[in-house]
Design an enzyme around this catalytic site. Structure first.
Site, mmCIF file in Angstrom:
data_model
loop_
_atom_site.group_PDB
_atom_site.id
_atom_site.type_symbol
_atom_site.label_atom_id
_atom_site.label_comp_id
_atom_site.label_asym_id
_atom_site.label_seq_id
_atom_site.Cartn_x
_atom_site.Cartn_y
_atom_site.Cartn_z
ATOM 1 N N HIS A 188 24.346 46.094 61.977
ATOM 2 C CA HIS A 188 25.260 45.432 62.903
ATOM 3 C C HIS A 188 26.547 46.247 62.948
ATOM 4 O O HIS A 188 27.033 46.707 61.914
ATOM 5 C CB HIS A 188 25.532 44.005 62.417
ATOM 6 C CG HIS A 188 26.651 43.344 63.157
ATOM 7 N ND1 HIS A 188 26.653 43.229 64.528
ATOM 8 C CD2 HIS A 188 27.817 42.791 62.720
ATOM 9 C CE1 HIS A 188 27.765 42.623 64.904
ATOM 10 N NE2 HIS A 188 28.498 42.360 63.834
ATOM 11 N N CYS A 247 26.660 37.172 64.596
ATOM 12 C CA CYS A 247 26.272 38.591 64.537
ATOM 13 C C CYS A 247 24.896 38.795 63.924
ATOM 14 O O CYS A 247 24.304 39.868 64.065
ATOM 15 C CB CYS A 247 27.320 39.380 63.769
ATOM 16 S SG CYS A 247 28.918 39.313 64.583
ATOM 17 N N ASN A 260 32.273 45.768 68.594
ATOM 18 C CA ASN A 260 31.360 44.742 68.072
ATOM 19 C C ASN A 260 30.883 43.855 69.228
ATOM 20 O O ASN A 260 31.669 43.074 69.774
ATOM 21 C CB ASN A 260 32.111 43.922 67.017
ATOM 22 C CG ASN A 260 31.237 42.867 66.362
ATOM 23 O OD1 ASN A 260 30.131 42.580 66.813
ATOM 24 N ND2 ASN A 260 31.747 42.268 65.300
HETATM 25 O O1 UT7 Z 1 30.883 40.884 63.131
HETATM 26 C C1 UT7 Z 1 31.211 39.783 62.347
HETATM 27 C C2 UT7 Z 1 31.742 40.173 61.043
HETATM 28 N N1 UT7 Z 1 33.070 40.710 61.183
HETATM 29 C C3 UT7 Z 1 33.431 41.713 60.415
HETATM 30 O O2 UT7 Z 1 32.614 42.226 59.682
HETATM 31 C C4 UT7 Z 1 34.882 42.158 60.433
HETATM 32 C C5 UT7 Z 1 35.368 42.315 59.004
HETATM 33 N N2 UT7 Z 1 36.769 42.691 58.896
HETATM 34 C C6 UT7 Z 1 37.254 43.903 59.268
HETATM 35 O O3 UT7 Z 1 36.527 44.706 59.824
HETATM 36 C C7 UT7 Z 1 38.672 44.272 58.914
HETATM 37 O O4 UT7 Z 1 39.200 43.291 58.054
HETATM 38 C C8 UT7 Z 1 39.594 44.420 60.154
HETATM 39 C C9 UT7 Z 1 39.241 45.672 60.916
HETATM 40 C C10 UT7 Z 1 39.493 43.207 61.057
HETATM 41 C C11 UT7 Z 1 41.052 44.588 59.696
HETATM 42 O O5 UT7 Z 1 41.158 45.684 58.818
HETATM 43 P P1 UT7 Z 1 41.928 45.530 57.428
HETATM 44 O O6 UT7 Z 1 41.904 46.858 56.780
HETATM 45 O O7 UT7 Z 1 41.309 44.393 56.685
HETATM 46 O O8 UT7 Z 1 43.378 45.211 57.900
HETATM 47 P P2 UT7 Z 1 44.279 43.936 57.597
HETATM 48 O O9 UT7 Z 1 43.827 42.756 58.377
HETATM 49 O O10 UT7 Z 1 44.431 43.793 56.126
HETATM 50 O O11 UT7 Z 1 45.664 44.419 58.165
HETATM 51 C C12 UT7 Z 1 46.385 45.517 57.565
HETATM 52 C C13 UT7 Z 1 47.676 45.693 58.320
HETATM 53 C C14 UT7 Z 1 48.461 44.393 58.468
HETATM 54 O O12 UT7 Z 1 49.833 44.703 58.388
HETATM 55 P P3 UT7 Z 1 50.670 44.403 57.043
HETATM 56 O O13 UT7 Z 1 50.506 42.954 56.791
HETATM 57 O O14 UT7 Z 1 50.003 45.249 55.984
HETATM 58 O O15 UT7 Z 1 52.051 44.837 57.425
HETATM 59 C C15 UT7 Z 1 48.142 43.942 59.863
HETATM 60 O O16 UT7 Z 1 49.155 43.143 60.420
HETATM 61 O O17 UT7 Z 1 47.407 46.135 59.642
HETATM 62 C C16 UT7 Z 1 48.015 45.254 60.587
HETATM 63 N N3 UT7 Z 1 47.189 45.160 61.773
HETATM 64 C C17 UT7 Z 1 47.239 46.032 62.787
HETATM 65 N N4 UT7 Z 1 47.999 47.114 63.001
HETATM 66 C C18 UT7 Z 1 47.803 47.813 64.126
HETATM 67 C C19 UT7 Z 1 46.228 44.249 62.064
HETATM 68 N N5 UT7 Z 1 45.656 44.503 63.257
HETATM 69 C C20 UT7 Z 1 46.278 45.609 63.720
HETATM 70 C C21 UT7 Z 1 46.128 46.363 64.885
HETATM 71 N N6 UT7 Z 1 46.904 47.460 65.051
HETATM 72 N N7 UT7 Z 1 45.226 46.053 65.847
#
Ligand code: UT7
Length: 336
Positions: A255, A114, A285
């Site tokens: 980004h 990225c 992204n």
């Molecule tokens: O471009 C390169 C750099 N990349 C980035 O900068 C990405 C950085 N990371 C992020 O943007 C975020 O971490 C994400 C958007 C990928 C995820 O958001 P988050 O707030 O960190 O969510 P999480 O992974 O902690 O997941 C929270 C909950 C989980 O459920 P439990 O364990 O709390 O029951 C996940 O299983 O949300 C669940 N979850 C979803 N639910 C509905 C994960 N993906 C989804 C989904 N739909 N697509």
């Protein structure tokens, strides 16, 4: 005239027509529009159905050349930032060179995920500043749909396909152009955002495919934490060392990985939302394409004005991150 600086003298972009909405994803995996929008800011993304990263790059370059009224045969160097090259080799830059008919150009691919476009922009700017080259194309293109597992809800909601391109030429006025950059890499973050299969470590085999190693793996939480800190810290660093305060910056061009990361960066820089280029809701992204895609869209609608201070900032796999300070020198398109 002071030190010769490189200036962006043309911009172009391409996004495929096919749209994959949050509603479409709801039918494919266990997710919902509300979760995706509140956690990421994304509403839809584009998908390249026929063709590869080089084809999107070609369309972005054609857009640039027509706006600049210039022939591809004038281009001297092509630098392509991508993590989704058409093939391991030859380089996508070679394929692009042939497809656009840049008969005098040489070029190469640059891999920094990225942050790829920013690393490539500074590399290109140095080629111009050296006095050796006068027309350098810098392209960010990624067909992320080719490495996304559409059964993995953690990643498939995030990414889309697009390309963006800028032309670098010697600046004609002192103090304009690509002024300063600061970059970092930290390989200890490599395992949190990667594609482990298909390279020399894990050559493709039935086993690597069965284990889905040819898809993106991301530990979202770890990347998120580091991205918020990395992008904000380096953006403030580039402002401080160039004597810029929040009110001096006309545009932050971040980004587009997550709206929450963008907001946190803007807040640390003392920049209002209205001064931030945001199109993540439309494209998701697109990795190396996010920043040139923003520049091209904002220029097209007349919002980028000559003399504005802009800060470009990125964070990505590697980890890689950085920021670039640009004094915008390209005049607005004539509005009817
Ligand atoms: O471009 C390169 C750099 N990349 C980035 O900068 C990405 C950085 N990371 C992020 O943007 C975020 O971490 C994400 C958007 C990928 C995820 O958001 P988050 O707030 O960190 O969510 P999480 O992974 O902690 O997941 C929270 C909950 C989980 O459920 P439990 O364990 O709390 O029951 C996940 O299983 O949300 C669940 N979850 C979803 N639910 C509905 C994960 N993906 C989804 C989904 N739909 N697509």
């Amino acid at each position: 005239m002071g030190v010769r600086k490189a200036a962006i003298t043309a911009v172009g972009h391409y996004a495929p027509d096919k749209i994959l909405t949050n509603a479409d994803l709801e039918k494919m995996i266990d997710t919902n529009d509300e979760w995706i929008r509140t956690r990421t800011g994304i509403r839809e993304r584009r998908i390249m159905e026929n063709g590869a990263s080089s084809d999107m790059a070609v369309k972005a370059i054609e857009n640039l050349l027509s706006r600049r009224n210039m022939s591809a045969s004038e281009i001297e160097v092509i630098i392509v930032a991508t993590v989704t090259p058409d093939m391991f080799f030859p380089a996508t830059a070679c394929l692009v060179q042939q497809k656009i008919g840049a008969t005098k150009a040489w070029g190469f691919d640059l891999s920094a995920a990225c942050s790829g476009f920013l690393f490539a922009l500074t590399t290109g700017a140095k080629l111009v500043e050296s006095g050796t080259y006068s027309k350098v194309l810098v392209v960010g293109t990624d067909k992320m749909s080719s490495i996304v597992d559409y059964t993995d809800r953690n990643t498939c909601i995030l990414f889309g396909d697009a390309a963006g391109a800028v032309l670098l030429e010697p600046g004609t006025e002192d103090g304009y152009g690509i002024i300063d950059s600061k970059f970092y890499v930290d390989g200890s973050g490599g395992r949190y955002l990667c594609m482990t299969g298909g390279g020399s470590l894990n050559p493709p085999s039935h086993e690597t495919v069965d284990k889905k190693m040819h898809y993106i793996y991301q530990d979202g939480k770890n990347v998120y934490k580091l991205a918020v800190k990395g992008m904000a810290d380096v953006s403030v660093e580039i402002m401080d060392r160039n004597g810029l305060k929040g009110e001096d910056v006309a545009w932050l061009v971040p980004h587009q990985a997550n709206l929450r990361i963008i907001d946190a960066t803007a807040e640390r820089m003392g920049i209002r939302r209205e001064q931030v280029m945001i199109n993540i809701e439309k494209y998701g992204n697109t990795t190396a394409a996010t920043i040139p895609l923003c520049l091209s869209e904002w220029w097209e609608c007349g919002k980028l004005k000559k003399g504005q201070n802009i800060v470009l900032a990125a964070f990505g796999a590697g980890y890689t991150w950085g920021a670039t300070y640009v004094k915008w020198s390209l005049v607005n398109p004539q509005k009817p």
